[in-house]
Design a protein around this motif. Structure first.
Motif, PDB file in Angstrom:
ATOM      1  N   GLN A 228      -9.113  -3.122  -5.818  1.00  0.00           N
ATOM      2  CA  GLN A 228      -8.440  -2.257  -4.845  1.00  0.00           C
ATOM      3  C   GLN A 228      -7.327  -1.453  -5.509  1.00  0.00           C
ATOM      4  OE1 GLN A 228      -7.253  -5.309  -2.038  1.00  0.00           O
ATOM      5  NE2 GLN A 228      -8.915  -4.780  -0.644  1.00  0.00           N
ATOM      6  N   VAL A 229      -6.540  -2.099  -6.380  1.00  0.00           N
ATOM      7  CA  VAL A 229      -5.430  -1.419  -7.040  1.00  0.00           C
ATOM      8  C   VAL A 229      -5.940  -0.309  -7.947  1.00  0.00           C
ATOM      9  CG1 VAL A 229      -3.483  -1.717  -8.618  1.00  0.00           C
ATOM     10  CG2 VAL A 229      -3.944  -3.449  -6.880  1.00  0.00           C
TER      11      VAL A 229
ATOM     12  N   VAL B   3      -8.428   6.333  -1.088  1.00  0.00           N
ATOM     13  CA  VAL B   3      -8.221   4.897  -1.009  1.00  0.00           C
ATOM     14  C   VAL B   3      -7.777   4.491   0.392  1.00  0.00           C
ATOM     15  CG1 VAL B   3      -5.847   5.113  -1.874  1.00  0.00           C
ATOM     16  CG2 VAL B   3      -7.026   2.932  -2.038  1.00  0.00           C
ATOM     17  N   GLU B   4      -6.956   5.330   1.053  1.00  0.00           N
ATOM     18  CA  GLU B   4      -6.501   4.996   2.399  1.00  0.00           C
ATOM     19  C   GLU B   4      -7.598   5.248   3.422  1.00  0.00           C
ATOM     20  OE1 GLU B   4      -2.512   5.480   5.167  1.00  0.00           O
ATOM     21  OE2 GLU B   4      -2.782   6.770   3.412  1.00  0.00           O
TER      22      GLU B   4
ATOM     23  N   PRO C 169      -5.266  10.173   1.071  1.00  0.00           N
ATOM     24  CA  PRO C 169      -6.012   9.788  -0.127  1.00  0.00           C
ATOM     25  C   PRO C 169      -7.283   9.019   0.216  1.00  0.00           C
ATOM     26  CG  PRO C 169      -3.685   9.211  -0.323  1.00  0.00           C
ATOM     27  CD  PRO C 169      -3.900   9.614   1.088  1.00  0.00           C
TER      28      PRO C 169
ATOM     29  N   VAL D  69       0.836  -1.202   0.000  1.00  0.00           N
ATOM     30  CA  VAL D  69       0.000   0.000   0.000  1.00  0.00           C
ATOM     31  C   VAL D  69       0.869   1.249   0.000  1.00  0.00           C
ATOM     32  CG1 VAL D  69      -1.806   1.262   1.231  1.00  0.00           C
ATOM     33  CG2 VAL D  69      -1.830  -1.238   1.209  1.00  0.00           C
TER      34      VAL D  69
ATOM     35  N   ARG E   9       7.282   6.505  -6.116  1.00  0.00           N
ATOM     36  CA  ARG E   9       5.944   6.001  -6.418  1.00  0.00           C
ATOM     37  C   ARG E   9       5.929   5.464  -7.847  1.00  0.00           C
ATOM     38  NH1 ARG E   9      -0.060   8.604  -7.200  1.00  0.00           N
ATOM     39  NH2 ARG E   9      -1.187   6.787  -6.390  1.00  0.00           N
TER      40      ARG E   9
ATOM     41  N   LEU F  95       2.469   1.885  -3.409  1.00  0.00           N
ATOM     42  CA  LEU F  95       1.499   2.359  -4.398  1.00  0.00           C
ATOM     43  C   LEU F  95       1.086   3.805  -4.141  1.00  0.00           C
ATOM     44  CD1 LEU F  95      -0.787  -0.789  -4.763  1.00  0.00           C
ATOM     45  CD2 LEU F  95       1.046  -0.039  -6.277  1.00  0.00           C
ATOM     46  N   LEU F  96       1.114   4.226  -2.864  1.00  0.00           N
ATOM     47  CA  LEU F  96       0.742   5.601  -2.528  1.00  0.00           C
ATOM     48  C   LEU F  96       1.946   6.531  -2.475  1.00  0.00           C
ATOM     49  CD1 LEU F  96      -1.908   4.982   0.297  1.00  0.00           C
ATOM     50  CD2 LEU F  96      -2.307   5.436  -2.139  1.00  0.00           C
TER      51      LEU F  96
ATOM     52  N   ARG G  91      -9.688   2.288   3.503  1.00  0.00           N
ATOM     53  CA  ARG G  91      -9.021   1.215   4.247  1.00  0.00           C
ATOM     54  C   ARG G  91      -9.181   1.425   5.753  1.00  0.00           C
ATOM     55  NH1 ARG G  91      -9.100  -1.723   0.900  1.00  0.00           N
ATOM     56  NH2 ARG G  91      -9.744  -2.938   2.687  1.00  0.00           N
TER      57      ARG G  91
ATOM     58  N   GLU H 159      -8.211   1.712  -7.483  1.00  0.00           N
ATOM     59  CA  GLU H 159      -8.573   2.905  -6.715  1.00  0.00           C
ATOM     60  C   GLU H 159      -7.371   3.767  -6.355  1.00  0.00           C
ATOM     61  OE1 GLU H 159     -10.763   1.348  -3.430  1.00  0.00           O
ATOM     62  OE2 GLU H 159     -12.383   0.574  -4.691  1.00  0.00           O
ATOM     63  N   THR H 160      -6.154   3.278  -6.606  1.00  0.00           N
ATOM     64  CA  THR H 160      -4.973   4.112  -6.346  1.00  0.00           C
ATOM     65  C   THR H 160      -4.776   5.166  -7.431  1.00  0.00           C
ATOM     66  OG1 THR H 160      -3.459   2.630  -7.547  1.00  0.00           O
ATOM     67  CG2 THR H 160      -3.845   2.161  -5.204  1.00  0.00           C
TER      68      THR H 160
END
Length: 756
Positions: free
Chosen positions: A128-129, A226-227, A224, A94, A106, A97-98, A230, A131-132
């Motif tokens: 999930q990926v 996406v986080e 972000p 994670v 990155r 990717l962020l 999570r 959404e990054t």
């Protein structure tokens, strides 16, 4: 249209790639375990990967330049089923990717490797990926397996449904690599963010948006979306813990309140993500994949009917692991003897006899410290190479996943998982390759627990201690009875390891039991080039990283054994040697010849050997390590050991087998190994030199068995501790292992001495 009928997507359309610029670009490879991600990575980089550790975690960082795209580097991320992280190790993917790993840029794009024969499960991670916001290329691997199972995949339809390029591949055969490189180039130089694959309910998205304001106000900074998702979805996950550390109690309270509001409107976070993502993945699969009405039984399915059977599978597993175990012992022994006796032994002797270094401390440093230290490291290489060779073959064949599945049933109750068995079994040969083999364990707590108990397995270095004590103090035993005593020492280590693992998983490594989820990959022939490169990487890593620290520790032990070097001892030795040489000269001057002269020569050589042994013994007794033996004698006296045994225990810290030669030096006996009858005799007649027990025997049955038990449970091996530090990324775990094993060893030895 079958999975092999297309080599690229038809939707969405992509603009032509612009001219390359000079900036280095990064591509991250991500995928579920056993999808062939490493094979794809090796094919893209030409096996030119560099291996390092991410700071602060135990996860390896593998990167390498793409051989077909200059200026582009690939980064192999840890295999994972989900981006839901519950530990710092699991958070690595994670963070990368962020763009939150300072040592890692990155990525500019992501290659998502998916198993074409199990597409729905793999698309969970894909959703999930996506959404990054990073450009994604889907590497649809194992299409040959999917085809064998009767799956027909419409690649253009799949690409259109996902909104990203999809490249069908059979990476282990080299199929699809060129097409993948072409799509990666387009993604890098004409980037397009993928559309969302999964859509969460509006109420959930509102809570995620509102959480952003709370984080900003608390000082946690911009987070972000996406986080933030999570943080809400992963109860007690690492994303939530880290946000609470940055933002304080306000953030933790806001997360709990948001979950409570979602529960009140009928959207509890438990199960929410699985329903949304698998629903989206199922819709994509229904659109692009056609499966047979009845599952097609493949060769892997038929073989699994035997190899995963409760009874037949256990028999096959026992036979396979017995072969691995014996191979590590039998195949490595000649190579280890060659390194020890054919290279390092003659090298040390040549340097010592050449006189180049003029004797004294410098010569001892080079011969005993450097050559002896390096030899002590490299002698383990055959075991490490053979272990990783067999593990690489078994993994590529697909059997290791089955072995983990079988053993999980037996190890689960004590807090370990099926993946712990192979490292523990390997540790019977040597704990070093056993600890290195724990890299296959994904769960951090399971991995640490396995590392901490692996040294309790009775490795080959303990055998000389067992053999010496049995021969010296149990001489009347039959071969079968001696074998039973040997087996008892192994049994002691196994039982204690199980109990320690049980205790660790309920104390310092306590945590919620993680479900043992594992994909059973299809059986296939291993690629020789890939297997050999992995063996070489393991060997090279051990030499470069572990070897330097082990050598440093060996030099420290040498210094403690050498200094202070009383010159008067050397003078007495030289005088004795001169007297022996003089006796030969006198005999020759008197005309002594034939057998009589041979007798004089033999007596002179024996006198010189005795003088050398006595000098070495005197220097050892007067060294800092010898003095330390006197200091710690009260610690071991309750077990029945005097200062000499205490020195041997201390000196064996570089390697356990050193205890035999150390005892020989201390008792002024030439003892190359445990078969020395002179050393056995000396131990039988050794007595206490002072104190209330002066004149009493040092060794009896109880103290001899106590020494065996002590070495069965102690961690007298600096190589093991250094490798443990390397694999855990901290000195805390090796210190813990050394401490608890030393305490257990002392208690076990004391009880043994008291009973016998």
């Amino acid at each position: 249209m079958t999975s092999g009928a297309s080599t690229g997507p038809t939707a969405p359309p992509r603009p032509p790639a612009p001219k390359d610029d000079a900036r280095t670009r990064w591509v991250a490879l991500l995928g579920n375990p056993n999808t062939g991600k490493t094979t794809v990575f090796n094919a893209l980089t030409g096996h030119r990967a560099k291996v390092a550790n991410y700071p602060g975690v135990t996860v390896d960082r593998r990167e390498g330049p793409l051989r077909a795209l200059p200026g582009v580097h690939a980064l192999d991320l840890p295999g994972t089923y989900s981006l839901a992280a519950r530990s710092p190790d699991e958070m690595v993917a994670v963070d990368v990717l962020l763009g939150r790993r300072p040592e890692t840029p990155r990525p500019d794009a992501v290659v998502l490797v998916v198993d074409a024969s199990n597409l729905e499960r793999n698309l969970y991670l894909a959703s999930q990926v996506f959404e990054t916001g990073l450009p994604v290329v889907v590497a649809l691997n194992m299409t040959d397996i999917a085809r064998a199972r009767g799956h027909e995949i419409d690649v253009p339809a799949l690409s259109a449904a996902l909104g990203v390029p999809v490249v069908p591949m059979a990476a282990h055969r080299g199929q699809g690599i060129a097409e993948l490189v072409a799509e990666v180039r387009r993604a890098l130089f004409a980037p397009v963010a993928p559309p969302p694959l999964a859509t969460f309910p509006a109420a959930f998205e509102r809570e995620a948006e509102a959480l952003g304001s709370v984080l900003s106000a608390s000082g946690a900074g911009t987070t972000p979306l996406v986080e933030r998702r999570r943080m809400l979805l992963d109860v007690a996950g690492h994303a939530e813990h880290r946000a609470a550390e940055r933002g304080g109690p306000a953030v933790a309270s806001a997360v709990r309140a948001a979950r409570e509001r979602l529960r009140a409107v009928g959207l509890p976070v438990a199960g929410l993500e699985a329903g949304v993502r698998y629903g989206a993945a199922g819709a994509v699969v229904a659109r692009a994949v056609r499966r047979p009405a009845e599952p097609v039984a493949t060769f892997s399915d038929r073989l699994d009917a035997v190899l995963t059977h409760r009874l037949l599978g256990a028999v096959a597993f026992a036979a396979t692991m017995t072969f691995v175990f014996l191979a590590i012992f039998a195949w490595a022994a000649p190579l280890m003897d060659f390194l020890d006796q054919g290279i390092f032994g003659p090298l040390a002797e040549a340097v010592a006899s050449s006189g180049w270094l003029g004797g004294g401390a410098l010569e001892s440093l080079v011969v005993d410290g450097v050559i002896g230290g390096v030899g002590g490291v490299l002698v383990f290489l055959p075991q490490i190479a053979i272990l990783f060779l067999l593990l690489a073959i078994l993994e590529d064949v697909g059997y290791l996943a089955r072995a983990a599945f079988l053993m999980d049933r037996l190890l689960r109750w004590c807090g370990l998982s099926g993946r712990s068995f192979v490292p523990m079994l390997s540790s019977f040969a040597c704990a070093i390759p056993g600890i290195m083999a724990t890299r296959t364990i994904e769960n951090r707590r399971d991995r640490l627990a396995t590392i901490l108990v692996a040294p309790l397995m009775s490795c080959s270095a303990r055998i000389p201690v067992y053999a010496l004590m049995i021969a010296a103090f149990l001489p009347g035993l039959s071969p079968l009875e001696s074998a039973l005593v040997f087996a008892a020492m192994y049994f002691v280590g196994i039982v204690v390891a199980v109990l320690v693992a049980w205790a660790l998983r309920r104390t310092i490594l306590k945590g919620a039991a993680q479900p043992f989820v594992i994909e059973l990959p299809p059986y296939r022939l291993p690629l020789p080039g890939s297997v050999l490169r992995r063996v070489w990487e393991a060997v090279r890593e051990f030499i470069v990283r572990a070897g330097t620290l082990i050598l440093a520790a060996s030099l420290v032990i040498w210094a403690l054994m050498y200094f202070p070097h009383d010159p008067s001892i050397g003078e007495r030795r030289d005088a004795a040697v001169a007297a022996a040489d003089a006796s030969v000269e006198v005999a020759r001057a008197e005309g002594v010849k034939g057998p009589a002269l041979d007798g004089v020569l033999a007596s002179a050589e024996q006198a010189k050997a005795v003088a050398e042994r006595e000098a070495q013994g005197a220097w050892s007794r007067g060294s800092w390590l010898g003095q330390a033996g006197h200091v710690i004698e009260p610690v071991f006296e309750p077990i029945g050991w005097d200062w000499k045994v205490s020195v041997a225990v201390l000196a064996s810290f570089p390697a356990r087998e050193v205890v035999v030669s150390t005892l020989g030096v201390i008792y002024d006996v030439e003892a190359e190994d445990e078969s020395s009858e002179a050393l056995r005799d000396q131990l039988r007649h050794a007595t206490w030199e002072s104190g209330p027990r002066a004149g009493e025997p040092v060794f009896d049955l109880g103290s001899a068995l106590a020494l065996m038990v002590f070495f069965a449970l102690c961690c007298q091996c600096v190589s093991t501790l250094v490798v443990m530090r390397r694999e855990t990324g901290s000195w805390g775990w090796p210190v813990l292992a050394f401490t608890y094993m030393t305490v257990l060893a002392w208690v076990g030895a004391f009880l043994t001495s008291a009973i016998f």
